[in-house]
Design a protein around this motif. Structure first.
Motif, PDB file in Angstrom:
ATOM      1  N   SER A 133      -8.494  -2.952  -8.783  1.00 11.30           N
ATOM      2  CA  SER A 133      -8.156  -1.893  -7.831  1.00 11.30           C
ATOM      3  C   SER A 133      -6.901  -1.141  -8.247  1.00 11.30           C
ATOM      4  CB  SER A 133      -7.970  -2.465  -6.422  1.00 11.30           C
ATOM      5  OG  SER A 133      -6.657  -2.970  -6.278  1.00 11.30           O
ATOM      6  N   ASP A 177      -4.677  -3.628   4.828  1.00  5.65           N
ATOM      7  CA  ASP A 177      -4.805  -4.367   3.584  1.00  5.65           C
ATOM      8  C   ASP A 177      -3.439  -4.913   3.164  1.00  5.65           C
ATOM      9  OD1 ASP A 177      -5.241  -5.384   1.134  1.00  5.65           O
ATOM     10  OD2 ASP A 177      -6.030  -3.548   0.221  1.00  5.65           O
ATOM     11  N   ASP A 202      -4.437  -0.465  -6.318  1.00  6.70           N
ATOM     12  CA  ASP A 202      -3.285  -1.172  -5.763  1.00  6.70           C
ATOM     13  C   ASP A 202      -2.795  -2.265  -6.712  1.00  6.70           C
ATOM     14  OD1 ASP A 202      -3.040   0.266  -3.533  1.00  6.70           O
ATOM     15  OD2 ASP A 202      -3.654  -1.310  -2.134  1.00  6.70           O
ATOM     16  N   TRP A 216       5.007   1.314   2.550  1.00  7.81           N
ATOM     17  CA  TRP A 216       4.393   2.581   2.974  1.00  7.81           C
ATOM     18  C   TRP A 216       5.418   3.605   3.428  1.00  7.81           C
ATOM     19  CZ3 TRP A 216      -0.185   3.385   1.215  1.00  7.81           C
ATOM     20  CH2 TRP A 216      -1.030   2.287   0.993  1.00  7.81           C
ATOM     21  N   ARG A 253      -3.529   7.532   0.910  1.00  6.68           N
ATOM     22  CA  ARG A 253      -4.003   6.199   0.528  1.00  6.68           C
ATOM     23  C   ARG A 253      -4.110   5.282   1.731  1.00  6.68           C
ATOM     24  NH1 ARG A 253      -0.368   4.068  -3.857  1.00  6.68           N
ATOM     25  NH2 ARG A 253      -1.538   2.193  -3.397  1.00  6.68           N
ATOM     26  N   LEU A 254      -3.125   5.370   2.613  1.00  3.90           N
ATOM     27  CA  LEU A 254      -3.149   4.487   3.788  1.00  3.90           C
ATOM     28  C   LEU A 254      -4.291   4.884   4.725  1.00  3.90           C
ATOM     29  CD1 LEU A 254      -1.821   2.111   5.196  1.00  3.90           C
ATOM     30  CD2 LEU A 254      -0.208   3.676   6.265  1.00  3.90           C
ATOM     31  N   ARG A 309       0.298  -1.551  10.659  1.00  9.63           N
ATOM     32  CA  ARG A 309      -0.420  -0.583   9.839  1.00  9.63           C
ATOM     33  C   ARG A 309      -0.573   0.744  10.603  1.00  9.63           C
ATOM     34  NH1 ARG A 309      -5.638   2.198  10.114  1.00  9.63           N
ATOM     35  NH2 ARG A 309      -6.289   2.545   7.969  1.00  9.63           N
ATOM     36  N   ARG A 341      -7.091   6.044   3.883  1.00 13.32           N
ATOM     37  CA  ARG A 341      -8.381   5.655   3.301  1.00 13.32           C
ATOM     38  C   ARG A 341      -8.724   4.189   3.591  1.00 13.32           C
ATOM     39  NH1 ARG A 341      -7.130   8.846  -1.303  1.00 13.32           N
ATOM     40  NH2 ARG A 341      -6.423   7.047  -2.470  1.00 13.32           N
ATOM     41  N   GLN A 342      -7.704   3.382   3.869  1.00 14.45           N
ATOM     42  CA  GLN A 342      -7.966   1.958   4.134  1.00 14.45           C
ATOM     43  C   GLN A 342      -8.467   1.782   5.553  1.00 14.45           C
ATOM     44  OE1 GLN A 342      -4.421  -0.221   3.291  1.00 14.45           O
ATOM     45  NE2 GLN A 342      -4.365   0.429   1.160  1.00 14.45           N
ATOM     46  N   GLU A 343      -9.677   1.250   5.671  1.00 10.72           N
ATOM     47  CA  GLU A 343     -10.229   1.114   7.016  1.00 10.72           C
ATOM     48  C   GLU A 343      -9.572  -0.032   7.771  1.00 10.72           C
ATOM     49  OE1 GLU A 343     -14.454   1.132   6.495  1.00 10.72           O
ATOM     50  OE2 GLU A 343     -14.262   3.105   5.544  1.00 10.72           O
TER      51      GLU A 343
END
Lengths: 196, 406
Positions: free
Chosen positions: B34, A114, B36, A43, A106-107, A83, A109-111
């Motif tokens: 996905s 991941d 990813d 990231w 993108r990061l 995270r 959006r991840q609840e």
């Protein structure tokens, strides 16, 4: 680390970890630091920033060590903390590249954290290095030298006292070497072993 | 579905080219599941990326990272948490550079975290944002008035016009009460705002306001007695033109001109930029290209672009323009939207009045973000460096630009 001979029963590990024993902390660190590091690197795209976040994350873990009841609890904390730190780092960049902007989107959006991508990558690359361990002597050396120090064929040849041509023939191409590692490719293997 | 160990093994077989049809199908399903997953596949199939990963996973390199981070944690664990602030290590290091200077040499902090001894420099200081308006007015008789050396109040009189500087440094051309209705000859003044000066704000005799950026000049009539209100500029200015339907306001820039009735717009016509850009915020303006005898009208939110090259094409109008970015300078901000490093450095050069030197190629780097113009240069350079794409060395009033590690 692979040469770490320590092993614990889970309850024993957690008891020692909670007591703040350095050995238990280091054991936990060794289990997870690389996964967290790879995640941060993905990231943040910067080794220095990734190291900062990993150090910070484990420091927080250390400071709260008495709160943890299981290794699941520990890994959950590490994932969430790293995270959030990555997200914060990207958010607080006042100037961003397009890539950093995309990563931030993108990061965010991840609840939940991941790690699947990082874990799959880890399985794959561990498999590669397990396979490298099985390579015949010189080939293993060539592989390890070229991926540790990024050595050019000429430098590897010098170091291993081989003819340059021999090493250039093997063009340290990862995919080819992996294929060579398979007994199904005896011809390629033979080529690589054509050493003086 | 499939767990990470299975997928890892399938990917490994994929690299070796030993997947069975069934396995290949399983992997393909996973890839499609996905964004990813698809990305990971792409990375693995990319020789360069795979090489990078193989290096990172090399047992010796892993151990080096492991030891480095562990040492930091063990060293820091008993310290007060506030003592160690992890981000911006480079700028923390910058403070120690100043200390090291006493000895005559300094250590430049490399992005990989290694301090290396650099060449001796005689001075190393931060560069402040412009603190004063250093603009100069050239009056009709050729004499000059430096605005930073005159007291507030009336600074000069031109005909029936009183030139007044107020406490904020704002300049205004005020017709005296007795001058109302009196015809007079059209005489011109020029306001030049050099590099390293604050933005100057001027109210012309017709009530129009102009913000003049650094490294820019505006030439204008002291009183607008002609049929039109004609001014000319070099560099960059933002206009808020007072409405007067009978006297069009014209901004002349030689090869192009902007004609307006009453409106808000920005003209960026620096000679070192490839294009002249006119951006409209309110009202409407007519743009004329004298080289090609072409003209056109632009609407709010649109930008007309003229190439400054001799064989340049005609006017190009785009509505793909970030108006906030264009006028950020009038609000005391740097605002970049996918800007090239060269463009950013030209702005820095003008604002902080510094020299810029490049060491290495940064032409592929584009950056976005907003940073205050009111702070020292290191504030902006630090924000740019934090992207990891670029590194700076500051030597006196010279900024050296180097590519970052990532």
């Amino acid at each position: 680390m692979s040469n770490n001979v320590l092993s614990y029963r889970e309850d024993e590990l957690i008891r020692r970890f909670r007591a703040g024993e350095e050995e238990a902390f280091t054991f936990v660190y060794d289990q997870f630091y690389f996964l967290i590091y790879q995640y941060c690197l993905r990231w943040l795209q910067s080794k220095q920033d990734a190291e900062d976040v990993v150090a910070d994350t484990f420091l927080k873990l250390h400071q709260r060590c008495e709160q943890f009841e299981s290794t699941e609890h520990v890994i959950g904390f590490l994932k969430t903390t790293s995270r959030n730190a990555c997200l914060n780092h990207l958010r607080h960049l006042r100037i961003k590249t397009d890539k950093q902007e995309t990563l931030l989107q993108r990061l965010s959006r991840q609840e939940a954290p991941d790690f699947e991508w990082t874990e799959v990558q880890e399985v794959l690359l561990n498999l590669v290095y397990a396979e490298v361990e099985k390579l015949p002597g010189k080939m293993k050396e060539i592989f390890l030298l070229s991926y540790r120090d990024g050595l050019k064929p000429a430098e590897i040849a010098k170091r291993l006292n081989l003819k340059v041509r021999t090493v250039s023939n093997q063009k340290t191409n990862a995919i080819h070497i992996l294929r060579a590692a398979m007994p199904e490719y005896p011809l390629f293997l033979a080529l690589l072993l054509l050493l003086d | 579905m499939t767990d990470k160990n299975t997928i890892g093994l399938l990917l490994y077989k994929h690299l070796q080219g030993t997947l069975t049809d069934e396995e290949a199908q399983l992997l393909e399903e996973w890839r499609r599941a996905s964004e990813d997953n698809a990305l990971l596949m792409e990375e693995i199939d990319n020789e360069e990326m795979l090489t990078k990963r193989l290096e990172q996973f090399h047992p010796d390199n892993k151990k080096a990272v492991r030891d480095k981070i562990l040492q930091r944690i063990l060293a820091a664990r008993h310290e007060h948490p506030a003592v160690r602030r992890l981000p911006s290590l480079r700028w923390v290091a910058a403070a120690s550079i100043v200390l090291a200077l006493v000895a005559g040499t300094y250590f430049w902090w490399q992005p990989d975290g290694k301090a290396r001894q650099a060449e001796t420099v005689s001075t190393l200081e931060d560069v402040e944002a412009p603190q004063f308006v250093r603009a100069v007015i050239t009056l009709a008789d050729g004499s000059t008035v430096s605005l930073d050396s005159v007291a507030n109040g009336s600074v000069a009189v031109q005909g029936n016009i009183n030139i007044v500087k107020d406490a904020d440094g704002k300049l205004s051309y005020q017709p005296s009460a007795s001058a109302k209705g009196k015809e007079q000859e059209e005489i011109y003044n020029t306001l030049h705002n050099p590099r390293g000066s604050k933005v100057i704000d001027i109210a012309l005799a017709d009530g129009s306001r102009v913000w003049l950026n650094v490294g820019s000049s505006l030439t204008y009539p002291v009183a607008f007695v002609g049929k039109e209100r004609k001014v000319s500029i070099t560099g960059e200015a933002y206009f808020e033109v007072a409405r007067n339907a009978t006297k069009p306001f014209i901004v002349d820039r030689g090869e192009m001109s902007v004609q307006v009735l009453g409106t808000h717009f920005n003209v960026n016509a620096y000679e070192d930029e490839a294009d002249i850009r006119v951006t409209l915020l309110e009202g409407s303006v007519k743009i004329s290209d004298t080289r090609n005898a072409a003209s056109g009208i632009i609407k709010p939110g649109e930008q007309a672009v003229f190439s400054q090259a001799k064989d340049g094409e005609q006017i190009r109008v785009t509505d793909d323009v970030n108006v906030e970015e264009v006028i950020a300078w009038t609000n005391g901000m740097f605002h970049f939207a996918g800007a090239s490093v060269a463009y950013i450095m030209r702005q820095i050069q003008r604002w902080y009045d510094v020299e810029v030197e490049y060491m290495g190629d940064v032409s592929s780097v584009n950056l976005s973000g907003i940073v205050s113009r009111k702070k020292n240069i290191t504030n902006l350079l630090g924000a740019l460096e934090a992207t990891g794409k670029i590194v700076f060395k500051l030597e006196g009033r010279k900024v050296i630009v180097l590519p970052g590690k990532y």
